[in-house]
Design an enzyme around this catalytic site. Structure first.
Site, PDB file in Angstrom:
ATOM      1  CB  SER A  37       2.492  -3.184   4.397  1.00 45.78           C
ATOM      2  OG  SER A  37       1.638  -3.920   4.634  1.00 45.78           O
ATOM      3  CG  HIS A 247       0.272  -2.533   8.945  1.00 43.93           C
ATOM      4  ND1 HIS A 247      -0.922  -1.937   8.352  1.00 43.93           N
ATOM      5  CD2 HIS A 247       0.819  -3.208   7.723  1.00 43.93           C
ATOM      6  CE1 HIS A 247      -1.012  -2.098   7.017  1.00 43.93           C
ATOM      7  NE2 HIS A 247      -0.128  -2.964   6.802  1.00 43.93           N
TER       8      HIS A 247
END
Length: 266
Positions: A37, A247
């Site tokens: 990811s 992230h």
């Protein structure tokens, strides 16, 4: 005179070959992005298809690099949630012998880092969080390290002539920074940062053994982590969209990973 001119032309060709620009190695070549990811779009909130499980999007460092190097063919194999097993089974088959550049970012999911982060967020007990981080760090040594060796070997076998750059993960927090006492404790933040350090140690060691380069994201992101005084390049906890949490955001991909990758490749 003619022979002197011919010799001069040869010398110019040699100089040009030696001083060739960093991007020329990949001109008309092929770039394949492998990973999890962190190599796709979670954190950017911008997706090609929000219902696609791989969660790819246009603002990620592999896409941005490919856009800047339009003479290079691009294959995006990365997929959110990928482990080393997924990379071996589903992504490495997309490599070919004519691949000239590979970026590879995988490992966090092998040690259950998402579950560790979630536990640290939800628990009120520092020790519970720290114990989970320590278990993940042990798994990085005992499970991830040999898995990376296998993965890197498979990459080299599938793309024998490629330049391979292993991309690391950043630390998430500035300790004693601008967040104050709210959210996670500094003890929990320090533990989570130590997990990034362990991942970097394992990944860099295995990359060196495979003859690959390692791009260490920690010094790149450290001035821009959560609780830093500068602009933040990683997302914090986002209750409205949990899978966006922790992230790289659009700036992290553009000003962090892409800039560091360009410094290596041109």
């Amino acid at each position: 005179m003619r022979s002197i001119k011919a010799l001069f032309a040869v010398l110019l060709a040699i100089v040009a070959a030696v001083t060739i620009s960093p991007t020329a190695y990949a001109a008309n070549g092929k770039y394949v992005a492998l990973g999890d990811s962190y190599a796709v779009a979670p954190g950017t909130r911008t997706y090609d298809n929000p219902n696609d499980a791989c969660r790819r999007g246009p603002l990620t460092y592999p896409r941005l690099w490919a856009a800047q190097h339009s003479s290079v063919a691009f294959v995006e194999a990365s997929c959110s949630g990928a482990t080393t097993t997924d990379v071996i089974n589903s992504q490495i088959p997309q490599l070919t012998a004519d691949t000239t550049l590979v970026t590879l970012q995988v490992g966090g999911n092998d040690v259950g880092f998402v579950d560790v982060l979630t536990n640290c967020i939800l628990t009120i007990d520092d020790r519970d969080c720290i114990n989970g981080v320590e278990a993940a760090k042990q798994a990085a040594q005992s499970v991830l390290s040999p898995a990376l060796a296998q993965t890197y070997g498979a990459v080299r076998a599938a793309a024998p002539n490629a330049r391979v750059i292993v991309i690391g993960y950043p630390r998430l927090y500035t300790i004693g920074g601008s967040c104050g006492i709210f959210g996670l404790s500094d003890a929990e933040r320090t533990a989570m940062n130590s997990a990034a350090d362990t991942l970097a140690s394992v990944m860099s060691s295995r990359a060196a053994a495979a003859g690959f380069e390692f791009l260490d994201a920690r010094p790149v992101f450290d001035p821009h982590t959560i609780c830093s005084s500068g602009s933040t390049w990683v997302t914090s906890l986002e209750w409205d969209k949990i899978n966006e949490s922790y992230h790289p955001n659009a700036a992290g991909h553009r000003d962090g990973y892409l800039a560091a990758l360009n410094a290596r490749t041109g």
